[in-house]
Design a protein around this motif. Structure first.
Motif, PDB file in Angstrom:
ATOM      1  N   SER A  94       0.821  -1.219   0.000  1.00 33.83           N
ATOM      2  CA  SER A  94       0.000   0.000   0.000  1.00 33.83           C
ATOM      3  C   SER A  94       0.852   1.265   0.000  1.00 33.83           C
ATOM      4  O   SER A  94       0.319   2.378  -0.020  1.00 33.83           O
ATOM      5  CB  SER A  94      -0.950  -0.006   1.207  1.00 33.83           C
ATOM      6  N   SER A  95       2.166   1.097  -0.019  1.00 32.65           N
ATOM      7  CA  SER A  95       3.053   2.263   0.049  1.00 32.65           C
ATOM      8  C   SER A  95       3.412   2.784  -1.342  1.00 32.65           C
ATOM      9  O   SER A  95       3.357   2.058  -2.330  1.00 32.65           O
ATOM     10  CB  SER A  95       4.341   1.903   0.797  1.00 32.65           C
ATOM     11  N   SER A  96       3.807   4.046  -1.370  1.00 30.63           N
ATOM     12  CA  SER A  96       4.273   4.623  -2.635  1.00 30.63           C
ATOM     13  C   SER A  96       5.590   3.978  -3.063  1.00 30.63           C
ATOM     14  O   SER A  96       5.893   3.907  -4.258  1.00 30.63           O
ATOM     15  CB  SER A  96       4.428   6.140  -2.518  1.00 30.63           C
ATOM     16  N   ALA A  97       6.352   3.474  -2.089  1.00 28.66           N
ATOM     17  CA  ALA A  97       7.611   2.788  -2.407  1.00 28.66           C
ATOM     18  C   ALA A  97       7.334   1.529  -3.229  1.00 28.66           C
ATOM     19  O   ALA A  97       8.090   1.215  -4.153  1.00 28.66           O
ATOM     20  CB  ALA A  97       8.365   2.427  -1.130  1.00 28.66           C
ATOM     21  N   TRP A  98       6.249   0.803  -2.911  1.00 32.78           N
ATOM     22  CA  TRP A  98       5.923  -0.407  -3.675  1.00 32.78           C
ATOM     23  C   TRP A  98       5.661  -0.040  -5.128  1.00 32.78           C
ATOM     24  O   TRP A  98       6.171  -0.689  -6.037  1.00 32.78           O
ATOM     25  CB  TRP A  98       4.701  -1.115  -3.087  1.00 32.78           C
ATOM     26  N   LEU A  99       4.872   0.999  -5.336  1.00 35.57           N
ATOM     27  CA  LEU A  99       4.544   1.400  -6.700  1.00 35.57           C
ATOM     28  C   LEU A  99       5.791   1.828  -7.471  1.00 35.57           C
ATOM     29  O   LEU A  99       5.969   1.454  -8.631  1.00 35.57           O
ATOM     30  CB  LEU A  99       3.505   2.531  -6.684  1.00 35.57           C
ATOM     31  N   ALA A 100       6.672   2.574  -6.821  1.00 33.79           N
ATOM     32  CA  ALA A 100       7.915   3.000  -7.476  1.00 33.79           C
ATOM     33  C   ALA A 100       8.780   1.793  -7.835  1.00 33.79           C
ATOM     34  O   ALA A 100       9.339   1.710  -8.938  1.00 33.79           O
ATOM     35  CB  ALA A 100       8.682   3.965  -6.573  1.00 33.79           C
ATOM     36  N   ALA A 151       9.539 -22.568  -7.211  1.00 35.06           N
ATOM     37  CA  ALA A 151       9.648 -21.107  -7.253  1.00 35.06           C
ATOM     38  C   ALA A 151       8.590 -20.497  -6.334  1.00 35.06           C
ATOM     39  O   ALA A 151       7.439 -20.908  -6.343  1.00 35.06           O
ATOM     40  CB  ALA A 151       9.462 -20.594  -8.679  1.00 35.06           C
ATOM     41  N   GLU A 152       9.021 -19.547  -5.543  1.00 34.28           N
ATOM     42  CA  GLU A 152       8.084 -18.912  -4.631  1.00 34.28           C
ATOM     43  C   GLU A 152       8.473 -17.459  -4.428  1.00 34.28           C
ATOM     44  O   GLU A 152       9.575 -17.049  -4.762  1.00 34.28           O
ATOM     45  CB  GLU A 152       8.030 -19.663  -3.303  1.00 34.28           C
ATOM     46  N   VAL A 153       7.538 -16.739  -3.894  1.00 29.82           N
ATOM     47  CA  VAL A 153       7.815 -15.358  -3.546  1.00 29.82           C
ATOM     48  C   VAL A 153       8.686 -15.413  -2.299  1.00 29.82           C
ATOM     49  O   VAL A 153       8.278 -15.966  -1.281  1.00 29.82           O
ATOM     50  CB  VAL A 153       6.518 -14.574  -3.285  1.00 29.82           C
ATOM     51  N   THR A 154       9.886 -14.911  -2.401  1.00 34.31           N
ATOM     52  CA  THR A 154      10.836 -14.997  -1.293  1.00 34.31           C
ATOM     53  C   THR A 154      11.253 -13.602  -0.871  1.00 34.31           C
ATOM     54  O   THR A 154      12.322 -13.125  -1.242  1.00 34.31           O
ATOM     55  CB  THR A 154      12.077 -15.811  -1.697  1.00 34.31           C
ATOM     56  N   PRO A 155      10.384 -12.933  -0.127  1.00 34.51           N
ATOM     57  CA  PRO A 155      10.708 -11.559   0.239  1.00 34.51           C
ATOM     58  C   PRO A 155      11.881 -11.476   1.200  1.00 34.51           C
ATOM     59  O   PRO A 155      12.086 -12.365   2.020  1.00 34.51           O
ATOM     60  CB  PRO A 155       9.437 -11.056   0.919  1.00 34.51           C
ATOM     61  N   GLU A 156      12.614 -10.417   1.024  1.00 34.28           N
ATOM     62  CA  GLU A 156      13.627 -10.089   2.015  1.00 34.28           C
ATOM     63  C   GLU A 156      12.876  -9.631   3.261  1.00 34.28           C
ATOM     64  O   GLU A 156      11.681  -9.367   3.208  1.00 34.28           O
ATOM     65  CB  GLU A 156      14.498  -8.946   1.487  1.00 34.28           C
ATOM     66  N   LYS A 157      13.549  -9.528   4.353  1.00 36.42           N
ATOM     67  CA  LYS A 157      12.927  -8.975   5.546  1.00 36.42           C
ATOM     68  C   LYS A 157      12.548  -7.529   5.245  1.00 36.42           C
ATOM     69  O   LYS A 157      13.260  -6.829   4.541  1.00 36.42           O
ATOM     70  CB  LYS A 157      13.895  -9.020   6.725  1.00 36.42           C
ATOM     71  N   MET A 158      11.435  -7.094   5.777  1.00 34.90           N
ATOM     72  CA  MET A 158      10.989  -5.725   5.535  1.00 34.90           C
ATOM     73  C   MET A 158      12.088  -4.719   5.809  1.00 34.90           C
ATOM     74  O   MET A 158      12.289  -3.786   5.042  1.00 34.90           O
ATOM     75  CB  MET A 158       9.763  -5.384   6.384  1.00 34.90           C
ATOM     76  N   GLU A 159      12.823  -4.927   6.898  1.00 34.46           N
ATOM     77  CA  GLU A 159      13.856  -3.953   7.236  1.00 34.46           C
ATOM     78  C   GLU A 159      15.030  -3.980   6.259  1.00 34.46           C
ATOM     79  O   GLU A 159      15.809  -3.047   6.196  1.00 34.46           O
ATOM     80  CB  GLU A 159      14.355  -4.145   8.680  1.00 34.46           C
ATOM     81  N   ASP A 160      15.122  -5.062   5.452  1.00 36.84           N
ATOM     82  CA  ASP A 160      16.193  -5.147   4.459  1.00 36.84           C
ATOM     83  C   ASP A 160      15.753  -4.654   3.075  1.00 36.84           C
ATOM     84  O   ASP A 160      16.569  -4.588   2.164  1.00 36.84           O
ATOM     85  CB  ASP A 160      16.686  -6.600   4.310  1.00 36.84           C
ATOM     86  N   ALA A 161      14.465  -4.373   2.928  1.00 39.81           N
ATOM     87  CA  ALA A 161      13.979  -3.917   1.618  1.00 39.81           C
ATOM     88  C   ALA A 161      14.704  -2.637   1.238  1.00 39.81           C
ATOM     89  O   ALA A 161      14.918  -1.751   2.057  1.00 39.81           O
ATOM     90  CB  ALA A 161      12.479  -3.684   1.661  1.00 39.81           C
ATOM     91  N   LYS A 162      15.105  -2.575  -0.002  1.00 42.41           N
ATOM     92  CA  LYS A 162      15.842  -1.395  -0.483  1.00 42.41           C
ATOM     93  C   LYS A 162      14.917  -0.202  -0.572  1.00 42.41           C
ATOM     94  O   LYS A 162      13.803  -0.312  -1.050  1.00 42.41           O
ATOM     95  CB  LYS A 162      16.453  -1.708  -1.848  1.00 42.41           C
ATOM     96  N   GLU A 163      15.351   0.902  -0.114  1.00 47.79           N
ATOM     97  CA  GLU A 163      14.517   2.114  -0.167  1.00 47.79           C
ATOM     98  C   GLU A 163      14.908   2.980  -1.336  1.00 47.79           C
ATOM     99  O   GLU A 163      15.900   2.925  -1.911  1.00 47.79           O
ATOM    100  CB  GLU A 163      14.668   2.914   1.140  1.00 47.79           C
TER     101      GLU A 163
END
Length: 163
Positions: A94-100, A151-163
């Protein structure tokens, strides 16, 4: 002589399916089940396609000095795209970061597949033997199906997501 275009037609069909999924994702908003489902589907499709493409096509092209540079370039882009997918999955939808991040991913992925289709595939076709084509046909679909199961969605930890 065997038809050299059928393996490229199969790859292009996947690319067209990926373009459609990106278009559908672009039409979603916020943290929705539809957006999450489309991202998971796109991720599984792209990761399994890339693994099959690397084993069937790129392993063949790496053995040909004339195409080594293009091959390494495309494989490197596969890894960059996988990192972008993982980062996107770790970002609040829901963040603008996701859309970017989604827009960057879409741009980079579409550039990658356009480059493969317009530049690499025609170059590669010049160097393929009948044995190469038979190998690619036997490997691609089998590897893609096997990879889809893993194959799966393998998200990084939220705190590791690149900003």
């Amino acid at each position: 002589m065997a038809d050299k275009t059928d393996i490229f037609d199969r790859l292009k069909k996947d690319h067209d399916d990926h373009r459609k999924l990106l278009e559908k994702m672009a039409g979603t908003s916020g943290e929705s089940e539809e957006r999450a489902d489309l991202l998971a589907q796109f991720t599984r499709e792209v990761k399994s396609h890339a693994a099959a493409e690397e084993q069937a096509l790129y392993s063949t092209m790496l053995r040909k000095p004339e195409t080594t540079g293009e091959t390494r370039h495309s494989v490197a882009e596969h890894h960059e795209i996988e990192e972008m997918l993982n980062d996107l999955a770790a970002t609040d939808m829901s963040s603008s970061a996701w859309l970017a991040k989604f827009k960057d991913l879409r741009h980079d992925y579409e550039h990658h597949i356009d480059e493969e289709e317009d530049d690499h595939f025609p170059d590669f076709a010049k160097y393929l033997t009948e044995d190469d084509i038979a190998h690619m046909r036997s490997v691609f679909d089998r590897r893609k199906e096997a990879e889809k199961g893993h194959a799966e969605v393998t998200p990084e930890k939220m705190e590791d997501a690149k900003e």
